[in-house]
Design an enzyme around this catalytic site. Structure first.
Site, PDB file in Angstrom:
ATOM      1  N   CYS A 132      12.116  41.724  -7.229  1.00 46.53           N
ATOM      2  CA  CYS A 132      11.627  41.699  -8.616  1.00 46.53           C
ATOM      3  C   CYS A 132      11.103  40.330  -9.033  1.00 46.53           C
ATOM      4  CB  CYS A 132      12.754  42.141  -9.549  1.00 46.53           C
ATOM      5  SG  CYS A 132      12.223  42.246 -11.270  1.00 46.53           S
ATOM      6  N   CYS A 135      12.017  39.172 -12.520  1.00 49.27           N
ATOM      7  CA  CYS A 135      13.422  38.800 -12.708  1.00 49.27           C
ATOM      8  C   CYS A 135      13.714  37.458 -12.042  1.00 49.27           C
ATOM      9  CB  CYS A 135      14.339  39.856 -12.086  1.00 49.27           C
ATOM     10  SG  CYS A 135      13.838  41.555 -12.428  1.00 49.27           S
ATOM     11  N   ASP A 136      13.281  37.308 -10.796  1.00 45.10           N
ATOM     12  CA  ASP A 136      13.776  36.200  -9.974  1.00 45.10           C
ATOM     13  C   ASP A 136      12.761  35.090  -9.720  1.00 45.10           C
ATOM     14  OD1 ASP A 136      16.108  37.593  -9.906  1.00 45.10           O
ATOM     15  OD2 ASP A 136      15.754  38.493  -7.947  1.00 45.10           O
TER      16      ASP A 136
HETATM   17  P1  FAD Z   1      18.522  53.152 -12.263  1.00 44.76           P
HETATM   18  O1  FAD Z   1      19.111  51.856 -12.659  1.00 44.76           O
HETATM   19  O2  FAD Z   1      17.899  53.284 -10.915  1.00 44.76           O
HETATM   20  O3  FAD Z   1      19.683  54.267 -12.402  1.00 44.76           O
HETATM   21  C1  FAD Z   1      19.496  55.561 -11.912  1.00 44.76           C
HETATM   22  C2  FAD Z   1      20.776  56.351 -12.080  1.00 44.76           C
HETATM   23  O4  FAD Z   1      20.566  57.696 -11.638  1.00 44.76           O
HETATM   24  C3  FAD Z   1      21.956  55.849 -11.241  1.00 44.76           C
HETATM   25  O5  FAD Z   1      23.146  56.061 -11.943  1.00 44.76           O
HETATM   26  C4  FAD Z   1      21.890  56.758 -10.009  1.00 44.76           C
HETATM   27  O6  FAD Z   1      23.123  56.842  -9.314  1.00 44.76           O
HETATM   28  C5  FAD Z   1      21.528  58.062 -10.674  1.00 44.76           C
HETATM   29  N1  FAD Z   1      20.952  59.094  -9.803  1.00 44.76           N
HETATM   30  C6  FAD Z   1      19.897  59.021  -8.949  1.00 44.76           C
HETATM   31  N2  FAD Z   1      19.662  60.207  -8.366  1.00 44.76           N
HETATM   32  C7  FAD Z   1      20.592  61.061  -8.879  1.00 44.76           C
HETATM   33  C8  FAD Z   1      20.871  62.456  -8.685  1.00 44.76           C
HETATM   34  N3  FAD Z   1      20.156  63.231  -7.867  1.00 44.76           N
HETATM   35  N4  FAD Z   1      21.917  62.998  -9.369  1.00 44.76           N
HETATM   36  C9  FAD Z   1      22.666  62.250 -10.225  1.00 44.76           C
HETATM   37  N5  FAD Z   1      22.429  60.940 -10.456  1.00 44.76           N
HETATM   38  C10 FAD Z   1      21.407  60.368  -9.787  1.00 44.76           C
HETATM   39  N6  FAD Z   1      15.397  44.454 -14.458  1.00 44.76           N
HETATM   40  C11 FAD Z   1      15.476  43.538 -15.455  1.00 44.76           C
HETATM   41  O7  FAD Z   1      15.091  43.824 -16.577  1.00 44.76           O
HETATM   42  N7  FAD Z   1      16.001  42.296 -15.214  1.00 44.76           N
HETATM   43  C12 FAD Z   1      16.486  41.910 -14.007  1.00 44.76           C
HETATM   44  O8  FAD Z   1      16.944  40.770 -13.827  1.00 44.76           O
HETATM   45  C13 FAD Z   1      16.429  42.867 -12.936  1.00 44.76           C
HETATM   46  N8  FAD Z   1      16.857  42.544 -11.688  1.00 44.76           N
HETATM   47  C14 FAD Z   1      16.845  43.506 -10.712  1.00 44.76           C
HETATM   48  C15 FAD Z   1      17.381  43.181  -9.456  1.00 44.76           C
HETATM   49  C16 FAD Z   1      17.440  44.121  -8.465  1.00 44.76           C
HETATM   50  C17 FAD Z   1      18.055  43.752  -7.137  1.00 44.76           C
HETATM   51  C18 FAD Z   1      16.914  45.435  -8.694  1.00 44.76           C
HETATM   52  C19 FAD Z   1      16.976  46.476  -7.616  1.00 44.76           C
HETATM   53  C20 FAD Z   1      16.350  45.745  -9.922  1.00 44.76           C
HETATM   54  C21 FAD Z   1      16.309  44.796 -10.946  1.00 44.76           C
HETATM   55  N9  FAD Z   1      15.763  45.081 -12.202  1.00 44.76           N
HETATM   56  C22 FAD Z   1      15.854  44.148 -13.215  1.00 44.76           C
HETATM   57  C23 FAD Z   1      15.180  46.407 -12.500  1.00 44.76           C
HETATM   58  C24 FAD Z   1      16.178  47.280 -13.271  1.00 44.76           C
HETATM   59  O9  FAD Z   1      17.418  47.279 -12.583  1.00 44.76           O
HETATM   60  C25 FAD Z   1      15.645  48.702 -13.407  1.00 44.76           C
HETATM   61  O10 FAD Z   1      14.404  48.677 -14.084  1.00 44.76           O
HETATM   62  C26 FAD Z   1      16.607  49.595 -14.216  1.00 44.76           C
HETATM   63  O11 FAD Z   1      17.901  49.605 -13.632  1.00 44.76           O
HETATM   64  C27 FAD Z   1      16.086  51.018 -14.303  1.00 44.76           C
HETATM   65  O12 FAD Z   1      17.017  51.797 -14.996  1.00 44.76           O
HETATM   66  P2  FAD Z   1      17.077  53.369 -14.829  1.00 44.76           P
HETATM   67  O13 FAD Z   1      18.228  53.796 -15.673  1.00 44.76           O
HETATM   68  O14 FAD Z   1      15.751  53.956 -15.076  1.00 44.76           O
HETATM   69  O15 FAD Z   1      17.380  53.659 -13.279  1.00 44.76           O
END
Ligand code: FAD
Length: 305
Positions: A132, A135-136
């Protein structure tokens, strides 16, 4: 049955559950791994109003906030199918065979970064290997970095990083860059960006718990080269977690759920939010906002039934 069933427990799902529960309607949240990508994040410095925090700390706060409300939390449960059931209810089938019924569903299953699958990548994840740039990027101020991947996200990352770091080396596997021509021209015009094509990254090299560089194979000559870098930004694709939705919900060719401005998907009463959707800019704050939108969209839908 639930009024709102949220599938996914990341920032988008947690926000959706809280917004739904605050309307006093029956809300459930089913998640394979509550916290989602945030659990894998070390430092977070761009969640507005919180100067800095860490992923697991934010996840604990998210869970505490959800638990303030009457939300049925089903953690460690994977959804394997979604379908229309009887009486206008949607059915979500879980891997353990259980079937949950709800008047509306909010899909917030997020996405995962595609890995390079080379030695050292997992070992140095969050110790120099990152996915990202937003982020980093600032962590590598004044240092040399590499970007893996020459598509739009890779070249955008290189241009973005070039303003912060000492220099950027872009490694592209193919013999051409897949990014838009305007981005390629911009990157090529920047003095501290070097683009290497036909380069297959073969190893992440580190010492003392930090990335020191990488090696790559020149696919034209088979020669192996090394590059000294402090950070490696892997930009070879973000894969939405929508495998279980094929044939039920309209997806883009890349697998993202198509939503309108209210988070409504192609299936009436099914909404989506966060990284799993077509919404641009995959960030915590953005996904939380879309979770709120989807919950309010679902509530609007319910009061019209
Ligand atoms: P996710 O966080 O991906 O959550 C998805 C959820 O759905 C999880 O609970 C998962 O287990 C669940 N799930 C998936 N498939 C299924 C299924 N079939 N059945 C039931 N549950 C399921 N963003 C920032 O703003 N700042 C940062 O500093 C930052 N750093 C990051 C660092 C890393 C290493 C990564 C990987 C990402 C980073 N991001 C950052 C991005 C940020 O984490 C994501 O944009 C955010 O988490 C997205 O949220 P979400 O709820 O859409 O999905």
């Amino acid at each position: 049955p639930f009024d709102v069933l949220v599938v996914g427990g990341g920032p988008a799902g947690a926000a959706a559950a809280i917004y739904a529960a605050r309307k006093g309607i029956r809300t459930g949240i089913v998640a394979e791994r509550f916290g989602g990508q945030v659990l894998d994040t070390l430092g977070i410095e761009n969640f507005i109003s919180v100067k800095e925090t860490e992923g697991p700390k934010m996840v604990a706060a998210l869970e505490e906030h959800v638990r303030q409300y009457e939300v049925d939390i089903m953690n460690s449960q994977k959804a394997v199918a979604l379908r229309e059931g009887a009486y206008g209810l949607k059915e979500v089938e879980l891997a353990n065979g259980a079937v949950l019924k709800s008047k509306t569903v909010i899909l917030a299953t997020g996405a995962r970064w595609r890995d390079m699958n080379v030695p050292g990548e997992q070992e140095y994840r969050t110790k120099g290997v990152t996915y990202c740039p937003h982020c980093d990027g600032p962590l590598f101020k004044g240092k040399p970095v590499a970007v893996i991947g020459g598509g739009n996200s890779g070249i955008e990352a290189a241009i973005d990083l070039a303003g912060l770091v000492d220099n950027v080396t872009v490694l592209e596997f193919a013999n051409t860059l897949r990014a838009d021509a305007v981005l390629v021209r911009k990157a090529e015009s920047m003095k501290n960006i070097r683009i290497i094509k036909e380069a297959q990254t073969t190893e992440v090299v580190g010492a003392d718990g930090k990335v020191k560089g990488l090696t790559y194979k020149d696919r034209a000559t088979d020669e192996v080269h090394s590059v000294d870098v402090a950070g490696i930004f892997v930009q070879i694709g973000l894969v939405p977690n929508t495998e279980f939705l094929k044939n039920t919900i309209e997806l883009t060719p890349r697998g993202e759920i198509i939503v309108d401005s209210h988070g409504q998907t192609s299936m009436k009463g099914v909404f989506a939010a966060g990284d799993v959707t077509t919404a641009p800019y995959k960030q915590i704050i953005v996904s939380m906002g879309s979770g709120a939108t989807a919950a309010l969209g679902a509530f609007d839908y319910l009061i019209r039934q």
